[in-house]
Write a protein that holds these residues in place. Structure first.
Motif, mmCIF file in Angstrom:
data_model
loop_
_atom_site.group_PDB
_atom_site.id
_atom_site.type_symbol
_atom_site.label_atom_id
_atom_site.label_comp_id
_atom_site.label_asym_id
_atom_site.label_seq_id
_atom_site.Cartn_x
_atom_site.Cartn_y
_atom_site.Cartn_z
ATOM 1 N N GLY A 29 -11.295 19.419 67.416
ATOM 2 C CA GLY A 29 -12.632 18.545 67.059
ATOM 3 C C GLY A 29 -12.541 17.309 67.742
ATOM 4 N N GLN A 30 -11.249 16.473 67.499
ATOM 5 C CA GLN A 30 -11.281 15.186 67.927
ATOM 6 C C GLN A 30 -11.255 15.117 69.424
ATOM 7 O OE1 GLN A 30 -11.672 12.457 66.255
ATOM 8 N NE2 GLN A 30 -11.786 11.519 68.281
ATOM 9 N N MET A 31 -10.583 16.226 69.811
ATOM 10 C CA MET A 31 -10.534 16.090 71.475
ATOM 11 C C MET A 31 -12.083 16.352 72.127
ATOM 12 S SD MET A 31 -9.475 19.410 74.082
ATOM 13 C CE MET A 31 -10.983 20.330 73.447
ATOM 14 N N THR A 32 -12.662 17.295 71.331
ATOM 15 C CA THR A 32 -14.192 17.500 71.797
ATOM 16 C C THR A 32 -14.954 16.165 71.892
ATOM 17 O OG1 THR A 32 -14.275 19.698 71.188
ATOM 18 C CG2 THR A 32 -16.493 18.692 71.019
ATOM 19 N N ARG A 33 -14.868 15.314 70.461
ATOM 20 C CA ARG A 33 -15.473 14.271 70.443
ATOM 21 C C ARG A 33 -15.171 13.231 71.621
ATOM 22 N NH1 ARG A 33 -15.286 16.575 65.515
ATOM 23 N NH2 ARG A 33 -13.390 15.203 65.187
ATOM 24 N N THR A 34 -14.020 13.070 71.951
ATOM 25 C CA THR A 34 -13.384 12.201 72.747
ATOM 26 C C THR A 34 -14.170 12.376 74.125
ATOM 27 O OG1 THR A 34 -11.460 11.960 71.693
ATOM 28 C CG2 THR A 34 -11.584 11.196 73.886
ATOM 29 N N PHE A 35 -13.996 13.880 74.414
ATOM 30 C CA PHE A 35 -14.412 14.129 75.861
ATOM 31 C C PHE A 35 -16.387 13.719 75.822
ATOM 32 C CE2 PHE A 35 -11.160 16.932 76.996
ATOM 33 C CZ PHE A 35 -10.903 16.772 78.115
ATOM 34 N N HIS A 36 -16.928 14.140 74.722
ATOM 35 C CA HIS A 36 -18.309 13.804 74.630
ATOM 36 C C HIS A 36 -18.485 12.282 74.934
ATOM 37 C CE1 HIS A 36 -19.690 17.648 72.357
ATOM 38 N NE2 HIS A 36 -18.897 17.855 73.320
ATOM 39 N N ASP A 37 -17.817 11.715 73.991
ATOM 40 C CA ASP A 37 -18.174 10.248 74.392
ATOM 41 C C ASP A 37 -17.800 9.500 75.828
ATOM 42 O OD1 ASP A 37 -18.991 9.638 71.836
ATOM 43 O OD2 ASP A 37 -17.063 8.992 70.929
ATOM 44 N N PHE A 38 -16.671 10.155 76.381
ATOM 45 C CA PHE A 38 -16.253 9.673 77.670
ATOM 46 C C PHE A 38 -17.596 9.995 78.575
ATOM 47 C CE2 PHE A 38 -13.759 10.098 81.597
ATOM 48 C CZ PHE A 38 -13.454 8.815 81.569
ATOM 49 N N TYR A 39 -17.790 11.286 78.584
ATOM 50 C CA TYR A 39 -18.839 11.654 79.549
ATOM 51 C C TYR A 39 -20.106 10.905 79.345
ATOM 52 C CZ TYR A 39 -15.347 15.171 81.231
ATOM 53 O OH TYR A 39 -14.445 15.602 81.499
ATOM 54 N N ARG A 40 -20.591 10.791 78.183
ATOM 55 C CA ARG A 40 -21.820 9.790 77.797
ATOM 56 C C ARG A 40 -21.698 8.589 78.343
ATOM 57 N NH1 ARG A 40 -23.321 12.712 72.165
ATOM 58 N NH2 ARG A 40 -21.278 11.654 71.671
ATOM 59 N N LYS A 41 -20.375 7.988 78.238
ATOM 60 C CA LYS A 41 -20.413 6.256 78.548
ATOM 61 C C LYS A 41 -19.812 6.175 79.836
ATOM 62 C CE LYS A 41 -19.339 4.560 74.140
ATOM 63 N NZ LYS A 41 -18.138 3.974 73.336
ATOM 64 N N HIS A 42 -19.000 7.082 80.323
ATOM 65 C CA HIS A 42 -18.242 6.719 81.563
ATOM 66 C C HIS A 42 -18.397 7.625 82.758
ATOM 67 C CE1 HIS A 42 -16.761 3.361 79.451
ATOM 68 N NE2 HIS A 42 -16.431 4.176 78.582
ATOM 69 N N LEU A 43 -19.363 8.458 82.795
ATOM 70 C CA LEU A 43 -19.279 9.438 83.884
ATOM 71 C C LEU A 43 -20.807 9.594 84.153
ATOM 72 C CD1 LEU A 43 -17.662 11.252 85.921
ATOM 73 C CD2 LEU A 43 -18.239 13.128 84.458
ATOM 74 N N ILE A 44 -21.802 10.123 83.412
ATOM 75 C CA ILE A 44 -23.014 10.129 83.557
ATOM 76 C C ILE A 44 -23.570 8.853 84.026
ATOM 77 C CG2 ILE A 44 -25.156 11.427 82.690
ATOM 78 C CD1 ILE A 44 -23.559 12.959 80.814
ATOM 79 N N ARG A 45 -24.668 9.279 85.041
ATOM 80 C CA ARG A 45 -25.195 7.695 85.427
ATOM 81 C C ARG A 45 -26.765 7.929 85.231
ATOM 82 N NH1 ARG A 45 -23.340 7.610 91.452
ATOM 83 N NH2 ARG A 45 -24.079 9.622 91.221
ATOM 84 N N SER A 46 -27.387 8.932 85.102
ATOM 85 C CA SER A 46 -28.926 9.146 85.511
ATOM 86 C C SER A 46 -29.324 8.070 84.099
ATOM 87 C CB SER A 46 -29.145 10.179 85.005
ATOM 88 O OG SER A 46 -30.616 10.567 84.435
ATOM 89 N N GLU A 47 -30.819 7.511 84.631
ATOM 90 C CA GLU A 47 -31.513 6.777 83.662
ATOM 91 C C GLU A 47 -31.753 7.550 82.360
ATOM 92 O OE1 GLU A 47 -34.911 5.142 85.709
ATOM 93 O OE2 GLU A 47 -36.217 6.840 84.888
ATOM 94 N N TYR A 48 -31.553 8.883 82.376
ATOM 95 C CA TYR A 48 -32.260 9.865 81.334
ATOM 96 C C TYR A 48 -31.185 9.944 80.461
ATOM 97 C CZ TYR A 48 -36.872 11.526 83.110
ATOM 98 O OH TYR A 48 -38.034 11.590 83.331
ATOM 99 N N LYS A 49 -29.627 9.516 80.877
ATOM 100 C CA LYS A 49 -28.682 9.849 80.085
ATOM 101 C C LYS A 49 -28.706 9.516 78.484
ATOM 102 C CE LYS A 49 -25.369 6.311 80.750
ATOM 103 N NZ LYS A 49 -23.881 6.206 80.914
ATOM 104 N N ASN A 50 -29.510 8.487 78.175
ATOM 105 C CA ASN A 50 -29.614 7.890 76.685
ATOM 106 C C ASN A 50 -30.974 8.422 76.354
ATOM 107 O OD1 ASN A 50 -26.949 7.412 76.612
ATOM 108 N ND2 ASN A 50 -27.625 5.350 77.510
#
Ligand code: DGJ
Length: 729
Positions: free
Chosen positions: A305-326
């Motif tokens: 579970g913690q692995m999952t949440r880490t990947f989610h946060d990382f991709y949302r903050k540090h990989l996806i760039r689109s203006e739609y991401k948030n």
């Protein structure tokens, strides 16, 4: 500073909030050893873990048995050919035909902040978010250098790895293998978790014990694929969602890959990840560089579970760039399962009209609007509007849809060419094929040789010209076959081994061009469903179509596997009609809505033809999406029950970062006699907070909800779902 060098001990220590990673330099020859990756260490004195004092074969003490040293030492980046018989990370062929090399420490550099690689998708972070360590290693004999690259994302507990190879020798050299990361550890009774599947059955979670020998997950299909996924996690034997250690690697790449774990004679394990070496040979001229793609590494001592949440946060903050991401994505209706190829302007407008009245916000016109495309046997490459279907042209249709208050989106498959197309008749050599051999068809199509600049430019311009011609705000970029018959009319014989990788670079270049020219475009990647759902594509598009299987029950498994690593905000998920077109199953419309809520949310049906009672439910589903999407998109994900494991029911939750709100989705797949209710322990809440459950009397502490649980009344019947919404009182 999250990267420290301890000169005396010759150790680098990389620290994130909860993890440490230690690298050592040993012996006179300065071998780079892997010392430690795991829970955070305050103390850095971990060099003894490299067992140099126990190892009788260290070359400076005993060069007689150098091979034994190389074959047992925990290497940071092992090279092929000199005595390490485990899987190596790099191998070469010189102009004289020789293969061995040894990469030893020369120097290093520590910097703050991280930018993405020039021609490859990769993570980024500000000076506050990320420190970068680059260790320069060299093979003295050939002059080949490797820069080992580490990105340390302190706050989100991620370390990224990659390598840049530089040819400082006088002659060209062929790189026949360049992996991006390696982890040498002692075996902790590990199990390897990976994601497998097929068309319409992507990313099913599988776990196998790690035993002696090699276990690999790989694709040589030219894309990350339906079948396998560039991901592996080693978890300690009894690890659960909340407990146990997990070491995970995920590859930011969309082409051929290999991830492998090997248990050796000393019960050590080596996990490696990188571009698949099959049919790979990159000619590196003197002074040229080769940048390998990035690997994202996550360590968790709090289970999967913690692995999952880490990947989610990382991709949302540090990989996806689109203006739609948030941002909330417009609720779309896509005409693929509604009409397939049989549509025209009137039909689309009538779907849009009805959809707009129900609150749907965008019409997406799927495959079949161009050239002679009356079925999937023809016309790929002929990207001009079929005015027989679209009377009045594309702009007229888009304007009419806009007048209804809806956005307009369109489908492309720019990487392909049909043998029955004007393009192929004019340029048969533009297809990837082995000269003199008839190339294998797949869905009656070939792949364009995008490694050629003029082919790439043509394909790009086809897309861009259409987008410039009307107010199109969304593109679904599809890719419906794998690569085969690897051959290019332009690449010289000694560069043919570059084709697979050059192809991926070409797709990246085209998508980068697209989002630069149309910065407000919402791009959704797709590949016959979810065959190119990978972090590489996520860098260009904030969402990817998960699967062609839209059946709510099949989707439980597909979305569980996908959400193991990817944020829900990236998962393309739609409500479709029944009987489901892939499996023929009939599920309640309501449940289809709950399941699609886990993703970007939309519809894939002819809204003018579905049963009246289903249509009446759409405004409620639209309201449900608007009410919960911020939470779904940005919250922390908790897996509570897995239908794939228990075969009866499924439950996951999303909890807001401040823990004031939570939403749990429960789906009962099969009912059972005498089960009046099920007790489920909720997860992710604040034990001290007091919550109320929407629609119910009373309040509950987070503690009781998590430790004791709630009783979920069993719905009557199969395939029934419900939402449990909690807010802090
Ligand atoms: C495969 C996609 O996954 C479908 O959604 C649809 O766009 C078809 N291709 C169209 O050919």
């Amino acid at each position: 500073m999250s990267i420290s060098l301890y000169e005396k001990e010759q150790l680098f220590k990389l620290d994130t909030k909860n993890t440490s990673y230690v690298i050592g330099i040993v012996d006179e020859e300065k071998f780079l050893g892997h010392v430690y990756y795991g829970a955070k260490l305050k103390d850095h004195h971990a060099g003894y873990l490299m067992r140099v004092n126990e190892n009788p074969f260290v070359p400076s003490k005993n060069n007689r048995d150098r091979v034994s040293f190389l074959d047992s030492f925990a290497m940071e980046y092992p090279a092929h050919g000199l005595g390490d018989y485990r899987e190596s990370c790099i191998s070469i062929r010189t102009m004289q035909g020789n293969v061995g090399l040894s990469l030893n420490y020369v120097s290093h550099k520590i910097t703050e902040g991280k930018t993405s690689f020039r021609n490859l998708p990769s993570s980024f972070g500000s000076r506050e978010d990320c420190s970068v360590l680059e260790i320069l290693c060299e093979d003295k004999t050939t002059g080949l250098q490797a820069v080992l690259q580490y990105g340390v994302f302190e706050d989100v507990d991620v370390i990224t790895r990659s390598v840049k190879v530089i040819n400082e020798g006088e002659e060209p050299v062929y790189l026949t293998k360049v992996y991006s990361a390696c982890l040498d550890m002692d075996n902790k009774d590990f199990e390897a978790i990976s994601l497998h599947g097929s068309w319409a059955r992507e990313r099913q979670i599988q776990s196998v014990p790690v035993s002696h020998g090699k276990y690999s997950v790989e694709s040589i299909r030219g894309e990350s694929s339906h079948q396998d996924h560039p991901f592996m996690a080693l978890k300690t034997k009894n690890a659960t969602q909340e407990t146990g250690e997990v070491y995970a690697m995920h590859f930011v790449y969309s082409g051929n890959f290999k991830v492998q774990v090997q248990a050796d004679q000393f019960d050590q394990v080596r996990m490696v990840m990188g571009i698949h070496p099959t049919d790979f040979a990159w000619r590196l001229e003197s002074k040229e560089e080769f940048q390998a793609p990035e690997v994202v590494m996550v360590y968790s001592d709090k289970g999967l579970g913690q692995m999952t949440r880490t990947f989610h946060d990382f991709y949302r903050k540090h990989l996806i760039r689109s203006e739609y991401k948030n941002k909330k994505r417009p609720i779309l209706i896509n005409n693929w399962e509604a009409t397939y190829f049989d549509f025209n302007t009137d039909k689309l407008i009538s779907i849009a009209k009805q959809a707009s009245e129900l609150g749907i916000e965008m019409l997406v016109m799927d495959d079949g609007w161009f050239g002679n495309r009356y079925d999937d046997n023809r016309a790929l490459g002929d990207w001009f509007v079929n005015e027989e279907k679209l009377k009045g042209g594309l702009k007229y249709l888009v304007d009419e849809v806009n007048k209804l208050g809806m956005k307009f989106g369109i489908w492309f498959e720019p990487e392909m060419i049909s043998p029955d197309s004007d393009l192929y008749r004019e340029h048969p050599d533009w297809a990837i094929a082995i000269p003199g051999r008839e190339a294998s068809l797949c869905r009656n199509q070939y792949v364009l040789d995008l490694t050629r600049q003029k082919v790439r430019d043509y394909a790009y311009e086809c897309v861009a010209k259409i987008l410039r011609s009307a107010n199109i705000e969304y593109v679904k970029w599809d890719m419906n076959r794998q690569l085969s018959d690897i051959g290019s009319a332009e690449l010289p014989a000694d560069r043919m081994g570059e084709l697979y990788h050059r192809y991926v670079l070409a797709v990246y270049e085209m998508q980068e061009r697209l989002i630069q020219e149309f910065p407000h475009l919402l791009l959704e990647n797709c590949s016959g469903g979810g065959a190119r759902f990978d972090p590489g594509m996520l860098y260009f598009s904030p969402q990817i179509w998960c699967s062609d299987d839209t059946d709510a029950i099949e989707r439980l498994k597909i979305q569980e596997g996908t959400a193991l690593i990817y944020p829900l905000s990236s998962m393309g998920a739609h409500v479709s009609d029944c009987p489901n077109h892939t499996v023929g199953r009939v599920t309640p419309f309501e449940t289809r809505g709950y399941v699609a809520l886990a993703g970007t949310f939309g519809y894939e049906l002819d809204v003018t033809k579905i049963p009246e009672e289903d249509r009446e439910m759409i405004p409620e589903q639209v309201a449900m999406y608007h009410k919960y999407n911020d939470l779904v998109r940005e919250g922390d994900y908790y897996r509570i029950a897995s239908y794939a494991e228990n075969h009866y029911f499924d439950c996951y939750g999303v909890v807001s970062k401040d823990k004031k709100e939570a939403l749990y989705t429960f789906v009962q797949v099969l009912n059972r006699p005498n089960y009046h209710s099920r007790r489920l322990q909720l997860k992710g809440l604040d034990p001290e907070k007091v919550y109320e459950i929407e629609g119910e009397e009373g309040t509950y502490t987070g503690e009781i909800l998590m430790k004791a649980g709630i009783n979920i009344q069993n719905p009557w019947g199969d395939f029934k779902g419900k939402l449990i919404h909690l807010t802090e009182v």
